[in-house]
Design a protein around this motif. Structure first.
Motif, PDB file in Angstrom:
ATOM      1  N   LEU A   1     -12.562   2.969 -17.184  1.00 12.67           N
ATOM      2  CA  LEU A   1     -13.493   2.774 -16.373  1.00 12.67           C
ATOM      3  C   LEU A   1     -13.579   3.539 -15.352  1.00 12.67           C
ATOM      4  CD1 LEU A   1     -13.144  -1.320 -16.871  1.00 12.67           C
ATOM      5  CD2 LEU A   1     -15.286   0.361 -17.520  1.00 12.67           C
ATOM      6  N   PHE A   2     -11.986   3.862 -14.939  1.00  9.95           N
ATOM      7  CA  PHE A   2     -11.343   4.509 -13.127  1.00  9.95           C
ATOM      8  C   PHE A   2     -12.191   5.974 -13.948  1.00  9.95           C
ATOM      9  CE2 PHE A   2      -7.048   1.959 -12.881  1.00  9.95           C
ATOM     10  CZ  PHE A   2      -8.382   0.988 -12.210  1.00  9.95           C
ATOM     11  N   GLU A   3     -12.148   6.663 -15.017  1.00 13.83           N
ATOM     12  CA  GLU A   3     -12.942   8.138 -14.893  1.00 13.83           C
ATOM     13  C   GLU A   3     -14.164   8.349 -14.867  1.00 13.83           C
ATOM     14  OE1 GLU A   3     -12.054  11.509 -18.217  1.00 13.83           O
ATOM     15  OE2 GLU A   3     -10.916   9.447 -18.454  1.00 13.83           O
TER      16      GLU A   3
ATOM     17  N   ILE B   1       1.094   3.370 -13.299  1.00  8.39           N
ATOM     18  CA  ILE B   1       1.891   4.058 -14.357  1.00  8.39           C
ATOM     19  C   ILE B   1       0.769   4.314 -14.809  1.00  8.39           C
ATOM     20  CG2 ILE B   1       1.802   2.885 -16.956  1.00  8.39           C
ATOM     21  CD1 ILE B   1       2.762   0.191 -15.182  1.00  8.39           C
ATOM     22  N   ILE B   2      -0.465   4.663 -15.080  1.00  2.02           N
ATOM     23  CA  ILE B   2      -1.685   5.598 -15.601  1.00  2.02           C
ATOM     24  C   ILE B   2      -0.941   7.133 -14.941  1.00  2.02           C
ATOM     25  CG2 ILE B   2      -3.715   6.932 -15.465  1.00  2.02           C
ATOM     26  CD1 ILE B   2      -4.833   4.132 -15.569  1.00  2.02           C
ATOM     27  N   HIS B   3      -0.716   6.941 -13.829  1.00  6.62           N
ATOM     28  CA  HIS B   3      -0.090   9.044 -12.953  1.00  6.62           C
ATOM     29  C   HIS B   3       1.637   9.288 -13.691  1.00  6.62           C
ATOM     30  CE1 HIS B   3      -3.773   8.430 -10.612  1.00  6.62           C
ATOM     31  NE2 HIS B   3      -3.052   8.558  -8.988  1.00  6.62           N
TER      32      HIS B   3
ATOM     33  N   GLN C   1      -5.390  10.904 -18.247  1.00  7.07           N
ATOM     34  CA  GLN C   1      -4.467  10.246 -16.411  1.00  7.07           C
ATOM     35  C   GLN C   1      -4.472  11.619 -16.295  1.00  7.07           C
ATOM     36  OE1 GLN C   1      -4.046  10.112 -19.749  1.00  7.07           O
ATOM     37  NE2 GLN C   1      -2.317   8.228 -20.141  1.00  7.07           N
ATOM     38  N   VAL C   2      -4.924  12.895 -16.249  1.00  5.09           N
ATOM     39  CA  VAL C   2      -4.823  13.773 -15.018  1.00  5.09           C
ATOM     40  C   VAL C   2      -6.218  13.851 -14.625  1.00  5.09           C
ATOM     41  CG1 VAL C   2      -4.881  16.393 -14.785  1.00  5.09           C
ATOM     42  CG2 VAL C   2      -3.698  15.469 -16.443  1.00  5.09           C
ATOM     43  N   THR C   3      -7.003  13.221 -14.505  1.00  5.67           N
ATOM     44  CA  THR C   3      -8.067  13.450 -14.596  1.00  5.67           C
ATOM     45  C   THR C   3      -8.548  12.444 -13.239  1.00  5.67           C
ATOM     46  OG1 THR C   3      -9.656  14.330 -15.968  1.00  5.67           O
ATOM     47  CG2 THR C   3     -10.798  12.734 -14.692  1.00  5.67           C
ATOM     48  N   ILE C   4      -7.860  11.144 -13.633  1.00  4.77           N
ATOM     49  CA  ILE C   4      -7.815  10.672 -12.809  1.00  4.77           C
ATOM     50  C   ILE C   4      -6.923  10.653 -11.226  1.00  4.77           C
ATOM     51  CG2 ILE C   4      -6.399   7.548 -12.367  1.00  4.77           C
ATOM     52  CD1 ILE C   4      -8.300   7.650 -15.879  1.00  4.77           C
ATOM     53  N   PHE C   5      -5.465  10.775 -11.733  1.00  6.84           N
ATOM     54  CA  PHE C   5      -4.789  10.952 -11.010  1.00  6.84           C
ATOM     55  C   PHE C   5      -5.652  12.666  -9.686  1.00  6.84           C
ATOM     56  CE2 PHE C   5      -1.849  14.934  -8.934  1.00  6.84           C
ATOM     57  CZ  PHE C   5      -1.026  13.960  -8.446  1.00  6.84           C
TER      58      PHE C   5
ATOM     59  N   TYR D   1      -8.247  21.074 -17.332  1.00  3.45           N
ATOM     60  CA  TYR D   1      -8.330  19.748 -17.505  1.00  3.45           C
ATOM     61  C   TYR D   1      -9.502  19.411 -17.407  1.00  3.45           C
ATOM     62  CZ  TYR D   1      -9.475  18.205 -12.736  1.00  3.45           C
ATOM     63  OH  TYR D   1     -10.443  17.686 -11.433  1.00  3.45           O
ATOM     64  N   LYS D   2     -10.669  20.275 -15.558  1.00  2.00           N
ATOM     65  CA  LYS D   2     -11.556  20.907 -16.002  1.00  2.00           C
ATOM     66  C   LYS D   2     -12.891  20.874 -16.986  1.00  2.00           C
ATOM     67  CE  LYS D   2     -12.401  19.237 -11.455  1.00  2.00           C
ATOM     68  NZ  LYS D   2     -13.274  18.285 -10.924  1.00  2.00           N
ATOM     69  N   TRP D   3     -12.255  22.180 -17.505  1.00  2.00           N
ATOM     70  CA  TRP D   3     -13.473  22.256 -18.566  1.00  2.00           C
ATOM     71  C   TRP D   3     -12.837  22.565 -20.196  1.00  2.00           C
ATOM     72  CZ3 TRP D   3     -10.680  26.089 -21.771  1.00  2.00           C
ATOM     73  CH2 TRP D   3      -9.325  26.299 -21.010  1.00  2.00           C
TER      74      TRP D   3
END
Length: 214
Positions: free
Chosen positions: A17-19, A55-57, A99-103, A163-165
């Motif tokens: 959901l965050f992403e 916690i996700i981070h 997790q990285v994307t959300i970070f 993480y972008k590609w």
């Protein structure tokens, strides 16, 4: 349903959901509904939505720090340590991509007390990288004209952008990408004489032994 499974379902649902929607657009009610849990279950496992974001981070930052420290203890030569650290860093993207994307999307919204905890681990990881690069220069393996901070931050930037590609279904597996990145980094930092060292030849890509997918 076990407490562990409730916790895992909440984390997995919140990441999705965050992403997709952003941290501030997601409510605890949405997380509870989408995860098939309850508010009681949520607050039994997490103090708040802020703690859940922390916690996700923390999951991926703790992982890369642990792997870097393991590499430092396992290997003796800076070249061996740097190769292992870079490869584990790249592989982290596959394990913790959400997790990285959300970070990177939401880190500014971490509550100050949680941000400090994350920052402490990030600083430990940065210090570890600086130390390995400096050790390589001091030992005569790495090029002394390359500034330690710039080399280290360049590695962070290269890997963090994956993480972008990166796609699991892409041409190259994460293991192959890790090998390529380690090869590029070592070719950039090693002194010419060190690259001729037979002990380091195993770190470089050898086309016949490195069959990429077509």
């Amino acid at each position: 349903m076990s407490e562990k499974s409730i916790r895992e379902r909440i984390i997995e649902t919140s990441m999705r959901l965050f992403e997709a929607n952003g941290y501030h657009r997601v409510t605890v009610d949405q997380i509870v509904k989408e995860s098939g849990t309850s508010k009681g279950g949520f607050y039994h496992n997490f103090k708040s939505k802020d703690e859940l974001l922390y916690i996700i981070h923390d999951q991926f930052i703790s992982y890369v720090l642990e792997k870097a420290e393991e590499a430092y203890e396992q290997w003796e030569k800076p070249t061996e340590r740097l190769q292992a650290i870079v490869k584990s860093f790249v592989k982290m993207i596959d394990l913790y991509r959400s997790q990285v994307t959300i970070f990177y999307q939401e880190s500014l919204f971490l509550a100050p007390e949680y941000f400090r905890d994350i920052e402490i681990k990030r600083d430990r990881y940065k210090k570890m990288m600086f130390t390995v690069v400096q050790d390589g220069i001091d030992s005569g393996e790495f090029r002394p004209e390359l500034p330690v901070p710039i080399v280290s931050m360049a590695i962070f930037g290269m890997v963090n952008w994956i993480y972008k590609w990166y796609q699991k279904s892409g041409t190259y597996s994460i293991e192959q990408i890790a090998d390529i990145y380690a090869d590029m980094v070592l070719h950039a930092v090693l002194k010419p004489a060190a690259m001729e060292n037979p002990d380091f030849h195993r770190f470089f890509l050898q086309a016949p032994e490195f069959p990429f997918k077509p």
